[in-house]
Write a protein that holds these residues in place. Structure first.
Motif, short mmCIF file in Angstrom:
data_model
loop_
_atom_site.label_atom_id
_atom_site.label_comp_id
_atom_site.label_asym_id
_atom_site.label_seq_id
_atom_site.Cartn_x
_atom_site.Cartn_y
_atom_site.Cartn_z
N ASN A 87 54.75 45.28 35.09
CA ASN A 87 53.50 45.71 34.47
C ASN A 87 53.73 46.11 33.02
OD1 ASN A 87 50.97 46.72 33.87
ND2 ASN A 87 51.36 48.71 34.82
N ASP A 116 47.27 44.59 30.74
CA ASP A 116 45.84 44.79 30.47
C ASP A 116 45.43 44.04 29.21
OD1 ASP A 116 44.74 47.00 32.39
OD2 ASP A 116 46.75 47.67 31.80
N TYR A 160 44.72 42.27 33.96
CA TYR A 160 43.90 43.10 34.85
C TYR A 160 42.49 43.17 34.26
CZ TYR A 160 48.73 44.51 35.56
OH TYR A 160 50.08 44.51 35.72
N ARG A 174 34.89 54.85 30.90
CA ARG A 174 35.24 53.45 31.16
C ARG A 174 34.04 52.53 31.13
NH1 ARG A 174 40.55 52.87 34.82
NH2 ARG A 174 40.77 51.16 33.34
N LYS A 213 38.24 44.06 38.70
CA LYS A 213 38.52 45.46 39.05
C LYS A 213 37.31 46.31 38.74
CE LYS A 213 40.63 46.83 34.65
NZ LYS A 213 41.86 47.08 33.91
N HIS A 214 37.19 47.48 39.24
CA HIS A 214 38.03 48.17 40.22
C HIS A 214 37.22 48.20 41.49
CE1 HIS A 214 39.04 49.67 36.17
NE2 HIS A 214 40.28 49.72 36.59
N MET A 257 41.69 44.37 42.00
CA MET A 257 42.36 45.67 41.98
C MET A 257 41.45 46.71 42.64
SD MET A 257 43.55 47.95 38.68
CE MET A 257 44.72 46.77 38.05
N PHE A 260 40.54 53.58 42.18
CA PHE A 260 41.17 54.87 42.47
C PHE A 260 40.35 55.71 43.46
CE2 PHE A 260 42.99 54.66 37.97
CZ PHE A 260 44.32 54.64 38.37
N ASP A 292 45.73 49.99 42.03
CA ASP A 292 45.68 50.55 40.69
C ASP A 292 46.94 51.42 40.52
OD1 ASP A 292 45.02 51.19 38.13
OD2 ASP A 292 42.93 51.65 38.56
N ALA A 293 47.22 51.78 39.27
CA ALA A 293 48.48 52.44 38.95
C ALA A 293 48.65 53.72 39.78
CB ALA A 293 48.54 52.75 37.47
N MET A 324 51.25 48.85 42.52
CA MET A 324 51.51 49.08 41.10
C MET A 324 52.05 50.50 40.91
SD MET A 324 48.93 49.17 37.80
CE MET A 324 48.49 47.45 37.65
N TRP A 431 41.74 50.25 25.28
CA TRP A 431 42.43 49.18 25.99
C TRP A 431 42.67 47.94 25.13
CZ3 TRP A 431 45.15 50.06 30.07
CH2 TRP A 431 44.73 50.97 31.04
N GLU A 494 39.85 54.84 29.81
CA GLU A 494 40.26 55.62 30.97
C GLU A 494 40.48 57.10 30.62
OE1 GLU A 494 43.61 54.08 33.11
OE2 GLU A 494 43.50 55.68 34.60
#
Ligand code: BGC
Length: 741
Positions: A87, A116, A160, A174, A213-214, A257, A260, A292-293, A324, A431, A494
């Motif tokens: 990643n 990303d 992503y 976001r 995503k997400h 993805m 969260f 997701d991370a 991830m 981003w 984010e």
């Protein structure tokens, strides 16, 4: 043409590989770490970031520490087949060197490099919220395609993006990363962006795998606070949040993805209904899921998993394929299989899905896909910059224009105020990881290049306070004053939720000083979300919502200011009149007491109920008139006609919007919903009749009970309203009856 990830030939090759792989090697494929940092500091990188955020170390100290840091690309683990993907690593030289290590592993399975690439790689396009406002699907596609060309040249295989979360709350930072508040527009955006990234032939070396995503409803975070819980009905989930994902899948997106957040108590990372029942069983998704991370680990924080091992178990059983960052899979899956808590067949399934994409991409047959020469030739090519400029021009929204403030009249003395006007890097927006800040053109630089005489000041003193004297003096000498204000790029994206959506107080003070001067003024807004501009609107003659427009920011803005380009973009998220209205969106359902003059209607005592600017709103230097709206039903479709005329004196482009309403149904329906749009170019005085065909099925909804029992969209007979206009508020309306066949 959607890509099919399953082919007979590749499945056979995967069978052969799986038969040879050890359990540990299989689990390696499901692991996506980032590089680890080897530094002179004693704390973890995350702690270091927190320390910087909390002000315990200065930016300078942080930068110094980072400059002594070395990346560790896990050479030994890669060679042992314990890593499936990386990643956030790019650059032909680095990627190729790491890939050579992977080729020394037993099965020589190459690594997939994910990153990303959200709105451009080196060349940066406007933030998605802005680009969506162009209402030009082909532009969405071209921007993604060019981003793919640059990113792939830098060794990236997979992005992503797109973020297809419907976002109706401007407090959520976001909101900048997606298409805004409308489900239909987000679906169109999803389809074309996926097609742009992936192309028709994903193995051609110039395209990259996309990731919708997400999944799902991340944009519904309660109170607009990032990562917060969402509690919604299944009907709302299916009608508002899921369609863009389904559209992306129909367009062939390779990965998804999970989000969260939890939905009604079940975190998406362990949500079997979402990740398997809806995604695989209902929609037939062929690609793979990347968490997701750190999201799998965070299931412990959610209180849904006892520990990391339990989180790994729940997540893999729900349908997650790749982990991830958290290493929960890597550290626990082998044990879980040995204990019989996870069947090896589950692991095989996940690995099969991951390998499918590696094969389809052509990675297995050609693991080294770029080189430094190609990388250097590809970055910031003139045609990319030209597209970035076009995209920015088509994303900038004219929110207000009075007293003939714009376009700028010739021969006037111009003043420019605000640090954002002179800061190219800030134009990148949230981003833009690969973005080249130095290549960005600020407004100041563009005015200089256009040989436009002007004077610039930041409007602030060294301590950040407003330079009132400087501003007064400058305004005294100018005919027209441009003020750049809004948000820094770090203020959206984010973990950038805000509780106040007004301009920063100093910027507002600057506008007040300009207003006092009596000079004509234009506010150039740079921001990643709708702002509350109720006071600002009264202070200036014109407002250009520039968003964070990317590499060609200044050039695009100057073209609009001077009238070379006529603005045509629209906002795709409502601008609240007060923050207390959030979440606010045009396609809300009808209440029993719609807002009206009476006290006991759905409104506020102290703030308006209508947004300051509604979805779809945006002015131009010309004007348009809508007439002759007609609708009939033929072949199970609404056949709609409307005539649009350019009634001004300049050529322009108008995003014509068609909304529908199911007037009475067995479930409460939205007051109107965007169902079609078309951007038309009209010369001054020209008029055009536009025709739209909208299948009746587009008005389908999930009926009570049917959602849980058997999810099915239904359409009911009855009265429908059809609206046409240049925004969601100012529309023509006609009615039509539909009788089921
Ligand atoms: C974000 C994702 C992003 C990932 C990888 C996460 O924090 O939520 O949108 O793709 O990081 O950078």
């Amino acid at each position: 043409m959607a890509i099919h990830w399953i082919t007979e030939e590749n499945e056979k090759r995967i069978d052969a590989l799986l038969a040879e792989m050890t359990l540990e090697e299989k689990i390696g494929q499901m692991r996506q770490p980032g590089p680890s940092l080897v530094g002179a500091f004693e704390v973890s990188f995350e702690e270091l970031l927190d320390m910087r955020f909390d002000g315990k170390i200065s930016d300078e100290e942080f930068q110094k520490m980072m400059s002594s840091v070395k990346m560790d690309y896990r050479e030994e683990e890669v060679k042992a087949g314990k890593v499936g993907s990386f990643n956030g690593v790019s650059g032909a030289e680095t990627v190729n060197a790491i890939q050579e290590n992977a080729l020394q592993s037993r099965h020589k399975i190459p690594l997939l490099f994910g990153m990303d690439v959200i709105h451009g790689y080196k060349t940066v396009y406007p933030i998605p919220l802005a680009l969506a406002g162009s209402f030009e699907p082909e532009l969405y596609r071209r921007a993604a395609e060019m981003a793919a060309e640059e990113a792939s040249a830098a060794g990236v295989h997979w992005t992503y993006a797109p973020m297809v979360d419907v976002a109706r709350d401007a407090r959520w930072g976001r909101i900048s990363e997606g298409a805004g508040e409308d489900t239909y527009l987000a679906s169109v955006f999803a389809v074309h962006t996926v097609q742009g990234f992936q192309g028709e032939d994903i193995s051609d070396g110039k395209h990259i795998i996309a990731c919708a995503k997400h999944f799902a409803a991340y944009g519904g975070a309660e109170a607009g606070r990032d990562y917060n819980t969402i509690d919604i009905s299944e009907q709302k989930l299916r009608e508002v949040y899921l369609p863009p994902f389904e559209a992306a899948i129909k367009a062939g997106v390779g990965t998804l993805m999970p989000a969260f957040n939890d939905i009604s108590g079940v975190p998406c990372s362990v949500n079997h209904q979402l990740l398997t029942e809806i995604l695989r069983d209902e929609w037939g998704f062929e690609g793979f899921l990347i968490s997701d991370a750190n999201a799998i680990d965070e299931c412990v924080n959610h209180g849904i998993a006892e520990d990391r091992k339990d989180a790994a178990r729940q997540s893999v059983l729900a349908g997650m394929d790749m982990d991830m960052s958290s290493d929960c899979f890597f550290q626990n899956l082998e044990q879980l299989v040995k204990e019989g808590k996870v069947a090896e067949a589950e692991i095989d399934q996940a690995v099969r899905r991951i390998l499918r994409l590696k094969f389809a991409l052509g990675l297995v047959d050609q693991p080294i896909r770029t080189n430094t020469e190609r990388e250097q030739e590809t970055m910031l090519k003139p045609e990319f910059r030209a597209l970035a400029r076009e995209a920015a021009e088509k994303s900038i929204v004219l929110l207000k224009n009075e007293n003939e403030a714009l376009p700028l009249a010739g021969g006037k003395t111009l003043a420019l105020i605000g640090a954002l006007a002179a800061d190219g890097e800030q134009m990148l927006g949230a981003w833009a990881m690969g973005g080249d800040g130095e290549a960005c053109v600020s407004v100041k630089a563009a005015l200089e290049a256009a040989r436009q005489p002007f004077t610039w000041i930041s409007g602030r003193k060294e301590d950040g306070s407003v330079d009132s004297e400087g501003i007064r003096t400058l305004c005294g000498q100018a005919d027209i004053v441009l003020v750049a204000a809004g948000e820094q790029k770090e203020e959206s994206g984010e973990a950038a939720s805000r509780g106040e959506l007004s301009l920063h107080p100093e910027d507002r003070d600057i506008l007040r000083l300009v207003k006092e001067s009596g000079k004509k003024s234009v506010l150039l807004l740079f921001n990643g979300r709708p702002l509350v501009l109720t006071e600002e609107v009264e202070l200036v003659d014109a407002i250009l919502e520039c968003w964070h427009p990317g590499t060609e920011a200044g050039n695009a803005i100057v073209n609009i200011l001077t009238g070379k380009v006529n603005p045509s973009a629209k906002i795709t998220a409502s601008f609240p009149a007060a923050v207390g209205q959030c979440p606010i969106y045009y396609n809300h359902t009808s209440t029993g007491r719609p807002a009206g003059k009476g006290k006991f209607t759905s409104k506020y005592l102290d703030i308006p109920v209508e947004p300051l600017y509604p979805f779809g709103y945006g002015l131009s230097y010309t004007s348009y008139e809508y007439a002759d709206l007609k609708a009939e039903i033929r072949e199970e479709a609404f056949q709609i006609e409307v005539t649009v005329k350019n009634t001004g004196e300049r050529a322009g482009e108008e995003a014509v919007q068609i909304y529908l309403q199911d007037v009475a149904a067995s479930r409460v329906r939205p007051v109107k919903e965007l169902k079609a749009f078309e951007k038309v170019a009209l010369e001054a005085g020209e008029q055009r009749k536009l025709c739209f065909t909208i299948p009746v099925a587009e008005m389908g909804f999930y009926s009570a009970g049917a959602v849980a029992a058997k999810p099915a969209r239904i359409v009911e007979s009855g009265l429908f309203r059809v609206y046409a206009g240049g925004n969601s508020r100012d529309t023509l309306c006609t009615e039509i009856s539909y009788a089921e066949l």
